[in-house]
Every structure is written in C-alpha cells, then in structure tokens.
Design a protein around this motif. Structure first.
Motif, short mmCIF file in Angstrom:
data_model
loop_
_atom_site.label_atom_id
_atom_site.label_comp_id
_atom_site.label_asym_id
_atom_site.label_seq_id
_atom_site.Cartn_x
_atom_site.Cartn_y
_atom_site.Cartn_z
N GLU A 1 0.84 -1.22 0.00
CA GLU A 1 0.00 0.00 0.00
C GLU A 1 0.87 1.26 0.00
N ILE B 1 1.92 1.78 -3.44
CA ILE B 1 0.84 2.36 -4.27
C ILE B 1 0.74 3.86 -4.02
N MET B 2 0.76 4.22 -2.74
CA MET B 2 0.65 5.65 -2.39
C MET B 2 1.78 6.45 -3.03
N ARG B 3 2.98 5.88 -2.96
CA ARG B 3 4.13 6.59 -3.55
C ARG B 3 3.94 6.71 -5.07
N ALA B 4 3.43 5.64 -5.68
CA ALA B 4 3.21 5.67 -7.13
C ALA B 4 2.16 6.71 -7.51
N MET B 5 1.19 6.92 -6.63
CA MET B 5 0.11 7.88 -6.91
C MET B 5 0.52 9.31 -6.58
N GLY B 6 1.74 9.50 -6.13
CA GLY B 6 2.22 10.85 -5.90
C GLY B 6 2.34 11.28 -4.45
N ALA B 7 2.27 10.30 -3.53
CA ALA B 7 2.47 10.65 -2.11
C ALA B 7 3.97 10.77 -1.86
N GLY B 8 4.38 11.88 -1.28
CA GLY B 8 5.80 12.10 -1.00
C GLY B 8 6.24 11.31 0.23
N ARG B 9 7.56 11.27 0.43
CA ARG B 9 8.09 10.56 1.60
C ARG B 9 7.59 11.19 2.90
N PRO C 1 8.73 1.80 -4.25
CA PRO C 1 7.39 1.50 -4.76
C PRO C 1 7.37 0.33 -5.74
N LEU D 1 9.13 5.89 -11.55
CA LEU D 1 9.31 5.13 -10.31
C LEU D 1 10.71 4.54 -10.25
N THR E 1 8.04 12.93 -7.74
CA THR E 1 6.78 12.60 -7.06
C THR E 1 5.69 13.57 -7.48
N ASN F 1 2.39 12.72 -9.81
CA ASN F 1 1.04 12.98 -9.29
C ASN F 1 0.21 13.79 -10.30
#
Lengths: 401, 225
Positions: free
Chosen positions: A304, A307-315, A395, B57, B81, B85
């Motif tokens: 998960e 997935i979040m990182r792939a969707m653009g969630a930063g570290r 990710p 990625l 990132t 997005n």
C-alpha cells in the motif's frame, strides 16, 4: 495534513483487534507509571508527615551572646569563654515579629514558646524533663497535641501540665494529680496533670511536658519575650525559601527543618530516584511496544505504501501517516492508562488519612498529565524509525509483492 | 506537433559483475499526445521495466527521458513525485487498490494527497469517474468487496483522477476474464477518444493490442517494431 490523519486513523480502525491490543499495552505502561508515581509520592508524603509533620518547619531560637568581660587589663590576655548551661537569651521583640511572620505566604501557624530543662517530682519519684511553655489556644499549632491526647485535654491554663503516656506510666500518674515541676533556674511550681498524650515518639512521650506560657515565664524567670518561635508551613518543602524570607523580614536567625536533616533528604531522594527508574522502564516498554507494532504494520502495508508513492504521495506524507499513528496510539493509551490508574487509586485513603499497614498511595501525585505527555512523545519517537522505514519503501518492489 | 514524451537510447542494468542483467539496451521511443498505444513483447523483454521508468518510479542507468519538455532523468525524488502525481496515471495488473478504503476514496487519493484533504470538488470528480466506469452503485463500497473487473475499473478511474496527460497500464486486463477485459479496454478507448489522454498499454494479448491504434514491439531491451 488532515488527509494523512484520515489515513492514519483508517489504518488503526481497519485492524481493531491489533490496535486495541497495542493501546492496551501502552495503557498498562501508563498505568504502571501512574501507580508508581502515586506510590512513591505517597510514600514520601507519609514518611515526611510522620517524621517532619509534627515538628517545626522553620525555627527561630534566641542565641546567647558571649559573656561580657568585666575587667579589661592592659596587655595581652589569653581567655577561655564558656557559655552558661542555663538559657538566658530571649527573643524580647517576639510580640512585634509574630504578626509579621504570620503574614508570610505559606505560614499556617506560629507558636511562641519558652523552653528549658526541669525536674518533675511526685513524692519520691523524680524525672528529668524538657519543658515547653505554649500559648493557650496554640497548643496544637506545631505538634498536634489535641490529636494525640489519650486522656484529659490538651488545653493549657494556669497551673496545668500535660505530659506523655510513657512518662505518666513511669511515674504512675493519673489525671488530676498534683506534681511539682522544678526548672533549671531553681524556681518550681505545683501543677495539676490535665492531659496525657501518646505521639508514638518515645523521646517525646517519655520526657516532654507542656505548660502554659505564663507558667513557663514564672519557672524560667522570663517576664517578657520568648526563647523560641516555631513556625509551621503549608508546604514543608518550601521551608528553605520561607526561612530566608523570614530572615530578611525580621533579621532573626530562622532555621529550616532541612538543616540537619540531610540523611532523611538523602533517603527521600534515593526513593525518588528509584521511582524515576521504574517509571523510565515503563516508558521504555511503551516505546518498544509501539515501535515494534508499527514496524510490523509498516512491513504488512509495504504494497500500500508503494501504491501511495506511485500515486504521488511524497516521503514526508508517508512519514506523517505513520508518526500520526504512533501519536494516536500514544494518546489513546495514555488517556486510557491514566483513567485506569485514577480508578485504581480511588479506593485508597486520601493523603490525610494514611494509616500504618496500608499502602500510602496518593491519588493527587499520579502525574497524569506528565504520564500522558511523555507517552505521546515516547510513542511519536517510537514511530519515527518505522515511519522512516516506510518512507524508504521502493514502490516498484513493494507493488510487485 | 510537440511530442508528449521522448525516450532516447535508454539503458537499464540490474546487478553487477556476474549477476549483471541488462534489461534495456538503448531503447528509444516517442509518444505523441492522444496516442493509444500497445506495448508488446515476450516476458523478460523489458516492457515492465520500461513502463516503470516512464512512470518515474525508477531511474534508467543511462539515456534520456523527457516528458512535457521536462528532463525526468535529472529530476530529484521530490520533483518526480510531484510530476507523477500531476501528469502520469497508473493502472496495474493487480489493480492495487488500498483495501481499507472505499471505491471513491481510492479514486480521489491522487488529488487528496496533493491538496492535503478530500475536497468537495475532488469527491464530485471521483463520483463522475466512477459513474462513467459504470460503478455508480459501488461508489461507497469497500474496495476489498468489489469483483476483479470492478476493481480494475476503479483503478482506471483513479489513474484519470488528476487528468494526467499519460496513463501507463501494465497488463491491465491480464487478470480479468474476457468480458471484463473488453469492458475495461472499451472504457480506455472511450476516454482516449473523448479526452485525448495518451495511453501506453503493456500486454501479451494480441486482441487487446489490436484495439490500440499503435503497436510498439519490444524485444531484448529495444524497440523492434
């Protein structure tokens, strides 16, 4: 960061049983922390009230001056000056200072006294005693004489004497009997035994007698002034500061009870340090528990996170989600542990009603706010490592799992 | 027409020494805006690695990659990132939804994570996309309770949420039955036609590839056709 809070909350509510166990673990740690705080604090209160509660917290004693040299010969003279055995110094201005001292913050009672040594005789029986002359109406200002009376009354008046049970037993005395009290000055008075007390302190019960201030004036030949002023404080830990204040205000040598009580203070400090250790262990347990649970959660949620990182969630977002989880667990565990601790302490008697043989738990010393704050901080710190691990999740690898 | 993305002489190597594996060996490709392209090739040909690099990625070992005029090889993690997005959508073979969230919450995630909260506008857009995917009755369903085909349609809706210029789909129908696969492909084709979103779809399936206007064949780490 509202959204990170939502995700953190959802993660916690998604695994209710796991979260409940984690919160319970933290709550037990907080419970131990609070229980130890109340026990250590209560024990210190108990020891202090039993050892220092009945003594003067700040004392002003008249100091004898050096004897006057009557002849001043010419040349060099070697001399040895010895103070007399009988007390002659007085606090002549006591009547002026007492109202001033009574206005000092924290002072709850002031007792002007005339003290000295004497002999108590009844028939052929003689006992050496220390005599305290107290002002009528202030008999229980320092020592709770009223509370310790087992026979008669603590009320002192002209011609009355109150003494301890051990002394009464030693001399086979009963209420209403007449006794002769001879002071070290040679003066004597015939007094009626009006009260017998039992403080539980052998020294006091066997050798201390109380008379009225006017009787003591006659016995020790002090028509005015007193030899000692005893002061009781609301907070005996404030004795040092209050003594300094009284010294500055009156110019008299006010001495706090802590002078000469180093051993007691060391014992109390050692006890407090034991408490710190135990509380620290409780906190360490909390930190380890939260860190391990969140590390497991991080591992379980790696896909998960990917997935979040792939969707653009930063570290930073990922770190915030896991740190927030730690903070929420700490807060919930802290609050429930504090509530549990408070409920568990309710059945114990209050600090004013501590009795020998029972655990002197002081519910007011549970350090609830501190326990909750330290737990939340500890849980946040504990979550940093798992959160950083989560933020470092690759990710590509995580999604492929 | 300005190209949407340009890849030139892309290399990707995993491992070192004897364990070194060269997956991409100088791959070059240009995609124009609005394309519906299939990426074909046998297993191990480097399709997935290529898509992963296009999705920012993973970084290539060497070579150039620019999208919308931005050099994505030199960009740092934070910039990538942000770029991902805003401009790239993903559809994975195993849908990869967040299991503890509803269909709608999954769809609005890319917008919510950027804006810091689920805005009314984002929720409206999410509902609109799910309705378009034929999932209006499943909007507030926990994603774990959806069928495979429904999950994949939620994943497509999520990929479109931020109106990206490019959607990368890695075997999006590989785990679906024929009817569900065709339903998903029809939706992709419809969105491509109506909104001009560029799709690059990795697939083994010739029939699925046949639904795309362009077929790109990858073999041994390079474009062969």
């Amino acid at each position: 960061m509202l959204y990170a809070l939502k995700i953190a909350t959802r993660y916690l509510t998604a695994s209710k049983a796991q979260t409940a166990l984690l919160v319970l673990g933290v709550a037990v740690g907080v419970f131990i922390f609070i229980f130890m705080s109340a026990l250590i604090g209560g024990l210190a209160e108990f020891i202090l009230s039993r050892t220092v509660g009945d003594i003067s917290h700040v004392t002003i004693t008249a100091e004898d001056g050096d004897p006057a040299i009557l002849i001043r010969p010419d040349g060099q003279v070697l001399s040895v000056i010895e103070r007399g055995r009988s007390r002659t110094a007085t606090l002549a201005e006591a009547a002026t200072f007492i109202p001033l001292i009574e206005t000092v913050p924290g002072v709850v009672a002031v007792s002007p006294q005339i003290t000295g040594a004497g002999f108590l005789t009844r028939g052929a029986q003689v006992a050496q005693v220390s005599v305290s002359g107290l002002e009528p109406g202030r008999e229980s200002a320092i020592l709770d004489l009223d509370g310790y009376i087992t026979q008669g009354s603590a009320r002192l008046g002209s011609g009355l004497i109150v003494l301890g049970e051990t002394l009464a037993d030693d001399m086979s005395l009963r209420l209403g009997q007449t006794l002769r009290l001879q002071a070290s000055t040679g003066s004597s008075a015939v007094l009626t035994l009006s009260g017998i007390y039992d403080t539980g302190n052998g020294m006091i019960d066997a050798s201390r007698v109380y008379v009225s201030l006017s009787t003591a004036r006659t016995l020790f030949g002090l028509p005015q002034g007193v030899t000692r002023i005893e002061i009781k404080l609301a907070d005996l830990n404030a004795a040092d500061a209050t003594a300094l204040r009284i010294r500055a205000l009156t110019g008299l040598d006010a001495v706090p009870w802590t002078d000469g009580a180093e051993q007691l203070m060391e014992a109390l400090n050692a006890q407090a340090q034991t408490g710190y250790f135990l509380k620290s262990f409780a906190l360490i347990t909390i930190v380890i528990g939260v860190a391990s649970a969140l590390l497991l959660s991080t591992y379980r949620r790696r896909p998960e996170i990917g997935i979040m990182r792939a969707m653009g969630a930063g570290r930073g977002f990922v770190i915030f989600v896991f740190v927030t989880q730690g903070a929420l667990v700490g807060l919930m565990g802290g609050l429930s542990g504090a509530a549990l601790g408070y409920l568990a302490l309710l059945p114990f008697p209050s600090r004013d009603a501590f009795e020998a043989g029972t655990l002197p738990m002081d519910i007011t010393q549970g350090s609830y706010g501190l326990a909750i704050t330290l737990t939340v901080i500890g849980a946040i710190l504990a979550s940093i490592l798992p959160a950083r691990a989560a933020a470092r999740v690759d990710p590509v690898t995580a999604i492929g799992q | 027409m300005t190209a949407l993305l340009e890849v030139s002489d892309l290399f990707k190597t995993f491992g070192t020494g004897e364990a070194e594996t060269r997956v991409l060996r100088g791959l070059s490709l240009t995609l124009q805006p609005g394309e519906l392209a299939a990426l074909l090739g046998p297993s191990g040909s480097g399709k997935s690695t290529f898509l992963t690099i296009l999705g920012t990625l993973m970084k290539p070992t060497s070579g150039g990659y620019a999208m919308l005029g931005q050099d994505l090889v030199a960009a740092d993690d934070r910039a990538l990132t942000e770029f991902r997005n805003r401009h790239i959508g993903f559809v994975f073979q195993f849908h990869n939804l967040l299991p503890d969230f509803t269909a709608l919450e999954n769809v609005v995630f890319p917008t919510a994570v950027r804006e810091g909260r689920e805005t009314t506008a984002a929720r409206a857009r999410g509902r609109e996309l799910l309705t378009r995917m034929g999932l209006e009755a499943r909007i507030d369903f926990p994603s774990a309770n959806l069928s495979g085909g429904q999950k994949q349609r939620v994943a497509v809706a999520r990929a479109l949420m931020n109106r990206p210029e490019l959607v990368l789909a890695d075997e999006p129908t590989g785990n679906l039955d024929r009817a569900s696969a065709m339903q998903v492909m029809d939706l992709i084709a419809e969105i491509n036609r109506d909104e001009g979103t560029t799709f690059l779809i990795s697939t083994h399936d010739e029939k699925i590839a046949g639904l795309c206007r362009r077929q790109i064949v990858v073999g041994d780490g390079v474009v062969t056709g």
